[in-house]
Design a protein around this motif. Sequence first.
Motif, mmCIF file in Angstrom:
data_model
loop_
_atom_site.group_PDB
_atom_site.id
_atom_site.type_symbol
_atom_site.label_atom_id
_atom_site.label_comp_id
_atom_site.label_asym_id
_atom_site.label_seq_id
_atom_site.Cartn_x
_atom_site.Cartn_y
_atom_site.Cartn_z
ATOM 1 N N LEU A 1 0.786 -1.089 0.099
ATOM 2 C CA LEU A 1 -0.005 0.048 -0.166
ATOM 3 C C LEU A 1 0.907 1.163 -0.135
ATOM 4 O O LEU A 1 1.183 1.787 0.993
ATOM 5 C CB LEU A 1 -0.791 0.060 1.179
ATOM 6 N N PRO A 2 1.254 1.648 -1.158
ATOM 7 C CA PRO A 2 2.569 2.721 -1.273
ATOM 8 C C PRO A 2 1.640 4.024 -0.533
ATOM 9 O O PRO A 2 2.629 4.945 -0.444
ATOM 10 C CB PRO A 2 2.421 3.046 -2.811
ATOM 11 N N ALA A 3 0.331 4.273 -0.567
ATOM 12 C CA ALA A 3 -0.283 5.415 -0.138
ATOM 13 C C ALA A 3 0.253 5.623 1.403
ATOM 14 O O ALA A 3 0.133 6.623 1.866
ATOM 15 C CB ALA A 3 -1.734 5.270 -0.515
ATOM 16 N N LEU A 4 0.197 4.453 2.030
ATOM 17 C CA LEU A 4 0.587 4.485 3.342
ATOM 18 C C LEU A 4 2.210 5.098 3.708
ATOM 19 O O LEU A 4 2.220 6.152 4.530
ATOM 20 C CB LEU A 4 0.715 3.042 4.107
ATOM 21 N N HIS B 1 3.399 7.240 1.670
ATOM 22 C CA HIS B 1 3.144 8.714 1.170
ATOM 23 C C HIS B 1 2.604 9.614 2.382
ATOM 24 O O HIS B 1 2.960 10.507 2.448
ATOM 25 C CB HIS B 1 2.263 8.332 -0.074
ATOM 26 N N SER B 2 1.458 8.902 2.828
ATOM 27 C CA SER B 2 1.063 9.768 3.947
ATOM 28 C C SER B 2 1.846 9.769 4.987
ATOM 29 O O SER B 2 1.833 10.981 5.997
ATOM 30 C CB SER B 2 -0.261 9.081 4.583
ATOM 31 N N LEU B 3 2.783 9.067 5.460
ATOM 32 C CA LEU B 3 3.675 9.058 6.673
ATOM 33 C C LEU B 3 4.762 10.133 6.264
ATOM 34 O O LEU B 3 4.795 11.067 7.052
ATOM 35 C CB LEU B 3 4.557 7.936 6.598
ATOM 36 N N SER B 4 5.119 10.389 4.865
ATOM 37 C CA SER B 4 6.241 11.349 4.360
ATOM 38 C C SER B 4 5.330 12.776 4.346
ATOM 39 O O SER B 4 6.093 13.576 4.668
ATOM 40 C CB SER B 4 6.417 10.864 2.866
ATOM 41 N N ARG B 5 4.052 12.725 3.955
ATOM 42 C CA ARG B 5 3.372 13.962 3.937
ATOM 43 C C ARG B 5 3.170 14.577 5.381
ATOM 44 O O ARG B 5 3.397 15.983 5.445
ATOM 45 C CB ARG B 5 2.131 13.666 3.258
ATOM 46 N N ALA B 6 2.809 13.666 6.374
ATOM 47 C CA ALA B 6 3.011 14.044 7.573
ATOM 48 C C ALA B 6 4.012 14.750 8.281
ATOM 49 O O ALA B 6 3.989 15.802 8.794
ATOM 50 C CB ALA B 6 2.302 13.028 8.588
ATOM 51 N N GLY B 7 5.072 14.494 7.755
ATOM 52 C CA GLY B 7 6.819 15.073 7.881
ATOM 53 C C GLY B 7 7.033 14.883 9.401
ATOM 54 O O GLY B 7 8.053 15.657 9.843
ATOM 55 N N ASP C 1 -5.856 -0.667 4.628
ATOM 56 C CA ASP C 1 -6.159 0.758 4.935
ATOM 57 C C ASP C 1 -5.414 1.381 5.955
ATOM 58 O O ASP C 1 -4.737 0.671 6.838
ATOM 59 C CB ASP C 1 -7.653 0.758 5.021
ATOM 60 N N HIS C 2 -5.441 2.629 5.909
ATOM 61 C CA HIS C 2 -4.769 3.369 7.004
ATOM 62 C C HIS C 2 -5.261 4.709 7.043
ATOM 63 O O HIS C 2 -6.112 5.139 6.242
ATOM 64 C CB HIS C 2 -3.186 3.489 6.580
ATOM 65 N N PHE C 3 -5.024 5.151 8.360
ATOM 66 C CA PHE C 3 -5.187 6.711 8.539
ATOM 67 C C PHE C 3 -4.230 7.273 9.503
ATOM 68 O O PHE C 3 -3.926 6.704 10.447
ATOM 69 C CB PHE C 3 -6.698 6.959 9.381
ATOM 70 N N ILE C 4 -3.726 8.502 9.040
ATOM 71 C CA ILE C 4 -2.666 9.061 10.012
ATOM 72 C C ILE C 4 -3.085 10.390 10.284
ATOM 73 O O ILE C 4 -3.686 11.228 9.672
ATOM 74 C CB ILE C 4 -1.364 9.280 8.790
ATOM 75 N N HIS C 5 -3.011 10.612 11.718
ATOM 76 C CA HIS C 5 -3.529 11.913 12.263
ATOM 77 C C HIS C 5 -2.268 12.341 13.167
ATOM 78 O O HIS C 5 -1.496 11.878 13.892
ATOM 79 C CB HIS C 5 -4.356 11.449 13.236
ATOM 80 N N ASP D 1 7.158 27.524 25.761
ATOM 81 C CA ASP D 1 7.974 27.703 24.800
ATOM 82 C C ASP D 1 8.265 26.532 23.885
ATOM 83 O O ASP D 1 9.189 26.491 23.118
ATOM 84 C CB ASP D 1 9.390 28.641 25.219
ATOM 85 N N GLU D 2 7.578 25.454 24.349
ATOM 86 C CA GLU D 2 7.888 24.283 23.691
ATOM 87 C C GLU D 2 6.804 23.848 22.869
ATOM 88 O O GLU D 2 5.568 24.235 22.977
ATOM 89 C CB GLU D 2 8.177 23.014 24.449
ATOM 90 N N VAL D 3 7.049 23.325 21.698
ATOM 91 C CA VAL D 3 6.221 22.769 20.704
ATOM 92 C C VAL D 3 6.243 21.135 20.614
ATOM 93 O O VAL D 3 7.260 20.534 20.541
ATOM 94 C CB VAL D 3 6.607 23.096 19.127
ATOM 95 N N HIS D 4 5.215 20.244 20.845
ATOM 96 C CA HIS D 4 4.866 18.991 21.121
ATOM 97 C C HIS D 4 4.108 18.525 20.140
ATOM 98 O O HIS D 4 3.138 19.306 19.616
ATOM 99 C CB HIS D 4 4.523 18.668 22.490
ATOM 100 N N ARG D 5 4.710 17.606 19.159
ATOM 101 C CA ARG D 5 3.757 17.010 18.240
ATOM 102 C C ARG D 5 3.508 15.511 18.556
ATOM 103 O O ARG D 5 4.352 14.785 19.221
ATOM 104 C CB ARG D 5 4.525 17.009 16.910
ATOM 105 N N HIS D 6 2.515 15.046 18.222
ATOM 106 C CA HIS D 6 2.080 13.514 18.326
ATOM 107 C C HIS D 6 1.551 13.045 17.311
ATOM 108 O O HIS D 6 0.485 13.679 16.471
ATOM 109 C CB HIS D 6 1.002 13.364 19.527
ATOM 110 N N ILE D 7 1.814 11.896 16.528
ATOM 111 C CA ILE D 7 1.222 11.189 15.589
ATOM 112 C C ILE D 7 0.541 9.791 15.747
ATOM 113 O O ILE D 7 1.247 9.124 16.772
ATOM 114 C CB ILE D 7 2.389 11.133 14.374
ATOM 115 N N THR D 8 -0.480 9.735 15.200
ATOM 116 C CA THR D 8 -1.075 8.513 15.416
ATOM 117 C C THR D 8 -1.529 7.794 14.188
ATOM 118 O O THR D 8 -2.065 8.294 13.336
ATOM 119 C CB THR D 8 -2.582 8.571 16.114
ATOM 120 N N ALA D 9 -0.750 6.730 13.876
ATOM 121 C CA ALA D 9 -1.167 5.965 12.712
ATOM 122 C C ALA D 9 -1.927 4.651 13.134
ATOM 123 O O ALA D 9 -1.487 3.860 13.807
ATOM 124 C CB ALA D 9 0.331 5.543 12.394
ATOM 125 N N LEU D 10 -3.044 4.670 12.153
ATOM 126 C CA LEU D 10 -3.997 3.443 12.211
ATOM 127 C C LEU D 10 -3.771 2.635 11.098
ATOM 128 O O LEU D 10 -3.847 3.372 9.830
ATOM 129 C CB LEU D 10 -5.314 3.913 12.614
#
Length: 206
Positions: free
Chosen positions: A15-18, A20-26, A47-51, A59-68
Amino acid sequence: MFSRPQNPSDALDALPALRHSLSRAGFYPQLVEDVVVDALDSDVPVDHFIHLETHFDRDEVHRHITALVLTHDVLVIVHVDDQQLDDKGDHVAAQASTETVPVARIGSVLLSSVYHQPQDYKSGDPVREMTLAIAWSGGQRLDLMPAGCSDAQCDADHGYTGTVAREDLVLRISAEADGPTAVEDARRFARALRKINTAAALGRRA
């Protein structure tokens, strides 16, 4: 019987789209990809969903990614977040956690949609916000608040009222914050999950 590829990386190649989605999330895409591949254990995603979420703490920026990531047999849930280890941000640590849930164990897939200006709604109008809740453990969240009555002068103790909700994973997706494509991606993923979950409950493959 569901076949497994010989090479673990074939799981993402299926599923190449997966990828691609991870790369797009950056958000550390190679790290997240490797964690996903390891969690898939050579299973092939269907199938997948990336959030991706971002929040600020002083002063800190925190990021969180969820990959289903959904296969015919399991739902793989991957969480990755980062944290600064010093004031300058020169040293950062990322923490990854994974959970694998057999689709047959999933008890409910709940979608809650928000439509703006419903009086003007036309068939096909986009959803502005969506909440995706998935429950599988039987755990419940209890939200309580003091109960009241309609008498504004009443000071009696009416006990508590509240709601009980079954949920193990809750994601809120907003067209304004995440983009309209993200909302549609979440709807598509939920439909795929429901289909495979129903098939598993009936003892047949979707």
